[in-house]
Design an enzyme around this catalytic site. Sequence first.
Site, PDB file in Angstrom:
ATOM      1  N   ALA A 100       0.802  -1.229   0.000  1.00  0.00           N
ATOM      2  CA  ALA A 100       0.000   0.000   0.000  1.00  0.00           C
ATOM      3  C   ALA A 100       0.830   1.273   0.000  1.00  0.00           C
ATOM      4  CB  ALA A 100      -0.958  -0.018   1.192  1.00  0.00           C
ATOM      5  N   ALA A 101       2.140   1.156   0.326  1.00  0.00           N
ATOM      6  CA  ALA A 101       3.000   2.342   0.250  1.00  0.00           C
ATOM      7  C   ALA A 101       3.737   2.407  -1.082  1.00  0.00           C
ATOM      8  CB  ALA A 101       4.003   2.334   1.406  1.00  0.00           C
ATOM      9  N   ILE A 117       2.017   1.768  -7.374  1.00  0.00           N
ATOM     10  CA  ILE A 117       0.704   1.459  -7.974  1.00  0.00           C
ATOM     11  C   ILE A 117      -0.405   1.802  -6.973  1.00  0.00           C
ATOM     12  CG2 ILE A 117      -0.828  -0.362  -8.853  1.00  0.00           C
ATOM     13  CD1 ILE A 117       1.620  -1.764  -9.976  1.00  0.00           C
ATOM     14  N   ASN A 152       8.796 -14.188  -4.153  1.00  0.00           N
ATOM     15  CA  ASN A 152       7.407 -13.737  -4.192  1.00  0.00           C
ATOM     16  C   ASN A 152       6.428 -14.870  -3.915  1.00  0.00           C
ATOM     17  OD1 ASN A 152       7.306 -10.861  -4.590  1.00  0.00           O
ATOM     18  ND2 ASN A 152       8.539 -11.285  -6.393  1.00  0.00           N
ATOM     19  N   VAL A 174      -1.864  -8.507  -8.639  1.00  0.00           N
ATOM     20  CA  VAL A 174      -1.170  -7.610  -9.564  1.00  0.00           C
ATOM     21  C   VAL A 174       0.345  -7.844  -9.488  1.00  0.00           C
ATOM     22  CG1 VAL A 174      -0.712  -5.173 -10.108  1.00  0.00           C
ATOM     23  CG2 VAL A 174      -3.003  -5.881  -9.368  1.00  0.00           C
ATOM     24  N   GLY A 175       0.843  -8.110  -8.274  1.00  0.00           N
ATOM     25  CA  GLY A 175       2.292  -8.269  -8.060  1.00  0.00           C
ATOM     26  C   GLY A 175       2.860  -9.400  -8.905  1.00  0.00           C
ATOM     27  N   ASN A 176       4.022  -9.166  -9.474  1.00  0.00           N
ATOM     28  CA  ASN A 176       4.623 -10.144 -10.403  1.00  0.00           C
ATOM     29  C   ASN A 176       5.454 -11.210  -9.716  1.00  0.00           C
ATOM     30  OD1 ASN A 176       3.742  -9.503 -12.996  1.00  0.00           O
ATOM     31  ND2 ASN A 176       4.987  -7.636 -12.973  1.00  0.00           N
ATOM     32  N   ASP A 184      -2.413  -5.153 -20.096  1.00  0.00           N
ATOM     33  CA  ASP A 184      -2.004  -5.619 -21.435  1.00  0.00           C
ATOM     34  C   ASP A 184      -3.172  -5.473 -22.412  1.00  0.00           C
ATOM     35  OD1 ASP A 184       0.575  -6.783 -20.373  1.00  0.00           O
ATOM     36  OD2 ASP A 184      -0.892  -7.923 -19.224  1.00  0.00           O
ATOM     37  N   HIS A 225       1.147 -12.941 -17.984  1.00  0.00           N
ATOM     38  CA  HIS A 225       1.480 -11.513 -17.972  1.00  0.00           C
ATOM     39  C   HIS A 225       3.010 -11.408 -18.025  1.00  0.00           C
ATOM     40  CE1 HIS A 225       1.875  -7.343 -17.062  1.00  0.00           C
ATOM     41  NE2 HIS A 225       2.591  -7.616 -15.992  1.00  0.00           N
TER      42      HIS A 225
HETATM   43  P1  NAX Z   1       6.654  -0.708  -5.600  1.00  0.00           P
HETATM   44  O1  NAX Z   1       8.014  -1.311  -5.394  1.00  0.00           O
HETATM   45  O2  NAX Z   1       6.515   0.762  -5.760  1.00  0.00           O
HETATM   46  O3  NAX Z   1       5.714  -1.138  -4.391  1.00  0.00           O
HETATM   47  C1  NAX Z   1       5.638  -2.440  -3.917  1.00  0.00           C
HETATM   48  C2  NAX Z   1       5.291  -2.355  -2.453  1.00  0.00           C
HETATM   49  O4  NAX Z   1       5.045  -3.683  -1.983  1.00  0.00           O
HETATM   50  C3  NAX Z   1       6.438  -1.795  -1.592  1.00  0.00           C
HETATM   51  O5  NAX Z   1       5.950  -0.675  -0.855  1.00  0.00           O
HETATM   52  C4  NAX Z   1       6.822  -2.955  -0.697  1.00  0.00           C
HETATM   53  O6  NAX Z   1       7.206  -2.541   0.598  1.00  0.00           O
HETATM   54  C5  NAX Z   1       5.523  -3.754  -0.674  1.00  0.00           C
HETATM   55  N1  NAX Z   1       5.674  -5.148  -0.290  1.00  0.00           N
HETATM   56  C6  NAX Z   1       6.712  -5.991  -0.560  1.00  0.00           C
HETATM   57  N2  NAX Z   1       6.489  -7.178   0.037  1.00  0.00           N
HETATM   58  C7  NAX Z   1       5.299  -7.095   0.653  1.00  0.00           C
HETATM   59  C8  NAX Z   1       4.546  -7.995   1.435  1.00  0.00           C
HETATM   60  N3  NAX Z   1       5.003  -9.228   1.728  1.00  0.00           N
HETATM   61  N4  NAX Z   1       3.362  -7.577   1.937  1.00  0.00           N
HETATM   62  C9  NAX Z   1       2.912  -6.342   1.676  1.00  0.00           C
HETATM   63  N5  NAX Z   1       3.587  -5.426   0.961  1.00  0.00           N
HETATM   64  C10 NAX Z   1       4.762  -5.812   0.441  1.00  0.00           C
HETATM   65  O7  NAX Z   1       6.040  -1.504  -6.833  1.00  0.00           O
HETATM   66  P2  NAX Z   1       4.816  -1.110  -7.764  1.00  0.00           P
HETATM   67  O8  NAX Z   1       5.314  -0.304  -8.894  1.00  0.00           O
HETATM   68  O9  NAX Z   1       3.697  -0.596  -6.933  1.00  0.00           O
HETATM   69  O10 NAX Z   1       4.458  -2.560  -8.385  1.00  0.00           O
HETATM   70  C11 NAX Z   1       3.913  -3.579  -7.575  1.00  0.00           C
HETATM   71  C12 NAX Z   1       3.908  -4.901  -8.325  1.00  0.00           C
HETATM   72  O11 NAX Z   1       3.076  -4.819  -9.476  1.00  0.00           O
HETATM   73  C13 NAX Z   1       5.278  -5.327  -8.849  1.00  0.00           C
HETATM   74  O12 NAX Z   1       5.438  -6.727  -8.623  1.00  0.00           O
HETATM   75  C14 NAX Z   1       5.175  -5.060 -10.333  1.00  0.00           C
HETATM   76  O13 NAX Z   1       6.062  -5.875 -11.081  1.00  0.00           O
HETATM   77  C15 NAX Z   1       3.734  -5.428 -10.573  1.00  0.00           C
HETATM   78  N6  NAX Z   1       3.123  -4.948 -11.824  1.00  0.00           N
HETATM   79  C16 NAX Z   1       2.172  -5.734 -12.383  1.00  0.00           C
HETATM   80  C17 NAX Z   1       1.492  -5.353 -13.508  1.00  0.00           C
HETATM   81  C18 NAX Z   1       0.442  -6.226 -14.112  1.00  0.00           C
HETATM   82  O14 NAX Z   1      -0.075  -5.854 -15.174  1.00  0.00           O
HETATM   83  N7  NAX Z   1       0.063  -7.366 -13.535  1.00  0.00           N
HETATM   84  C19 NAX Z   1       1.802  -4.074 -14.210  1.00  0.00           C
HETATM   85  C20 NAX Z   1       2.497  -3.099 -13.328  1.00  0.00           C
HETATM   86  C21 NAX Z   1       3.536  -3.687 -12.413  1.00  0.00           C
HETATM   87  O15 NAX Z   1       4.709  -3.927 -13.136  1.00  0.00           O
END
Ligand code: NAX
Length: 326
Positions: free
Chosen positions: A12-13, A16, A105, A129-131, A159, A187
């Site tokens: 959440a910080a 995205i 992950n 959403v997370g990759n 996409d 993805h």
């Molecule tokens: P950021 O690095 O800005 O934010 C990720 C946040 O997740 C960080 O604040 C981190 O502290 C937090 N985090 C890490 N581990 C955690 C956990 N165990 N529990 C809760 N929070 C945790 O990344 P952001 O640009 O926001 O991207 C987030 C994810 O979306 C990445 O994996 C990125 O690759 C993926 N994406 C997926 C897309 C899709 O189409 N499916 C497109 C956009 C993006 O690339």
Amino acid sequence: MKTPAHIAVTGAAGQISYALLFRLIAGDLLGDDHPIVLHLLEIPEAMAGLDGVRMELIDCASPLLHDIVISDDPYVAFENVDLAFLIGAKPRGPGMERKDLLRVNADIFAIQGRALNVAAKRSVKTLVVGNPANTNALIAQHNAPDLPSENFAAMTRLDHNRAVSQLALHCGCSVNDIKRVIIWGNHSTTQYPDLHHALVRGKPALDQIEWDWYEKEFIPTVQNRGAVVIQKRGKSSAASAANAALEHMRNWLFGTPAGDWTSMTVLSDGSYDITPGLMFSYPVEIENAKYRVVQNLETSEFSRERLKITEAELLAEREEVRHLLR
Ligand code: NAX
């Protein structure tokens, strides 16, 4: 006044979420008459940053924001949630192989799946959403055996939106004139953006574009769009990803428009000869908050080859995380 909807957002910080949260409290998902309780999850190191985000959310004085729960414990953050956006993930660090990223992950999504299984509403809809999004969603779903498997999805909507926009730009028309685009598979760069069933102004897209453009420009542009955004911006797509997450969830709750579908990564039931039990992006129609994979679309040999490539990548990813699948 409606009962508040409880919405979990992880990471959440992160960037995205920073684009998503303010749209949620503006009513962009549920409408401007539906109050929201935000449940925000972060890792301990990011809690100070998250508190800053919480302050900014409060500073919006949004009439829809009923309450905010913040936590670094998924069992607390997911308590009673109706919707979950699983965005938080570890980024790829220097020297890290894709395999290492997958493993790090995978553990996060196993833990969060278990927490959802215990704490969330039984009807919770979860969007990963997370990759690597497809495989993370598979892990979360396997670790939440008491929740309906059809309530887990991963995001290929960005996409899909990229494909719609590229086609509209090429044809010199509005995105409103484009229907029935498909993103198949993972993805990742093996995804297959398919225009064989797409319509431009109600007529087959492939009759209105050159095959060369489709194969040599359109497909690689959509497949590599994320990497190009990173090159230009120095950061990965954030606002467009948040927008896609919102649109994915909105369609899932309120349906797809008549005559069109969307692309959504869901558990394969073997449709289109894809191994059952993979999280695979398909064309789906949604009604009464339930998706249905669009059936009986003809697939050319060109398409079948590409479906097999992206399926093979997902099978390999699944092998890497097999120990976390129940
Ligand atoms: P950021 O690095 O800005 O934010 C990720 C946040 O997740 C960080 O604040 C981190 O502290 C937090 N985090 C890490 N581990 C955690 C956990 N165990 N529990 C809760 N929070 C945790 O990344 P952001 O640009 O926001 O991207 C987030 C994810 O979306 C990445 O994996 C990125 O690759 C993926 N994406 C997926 C897309 C899709 O189409 N499916 C497109 C956009 C993006 O690339």
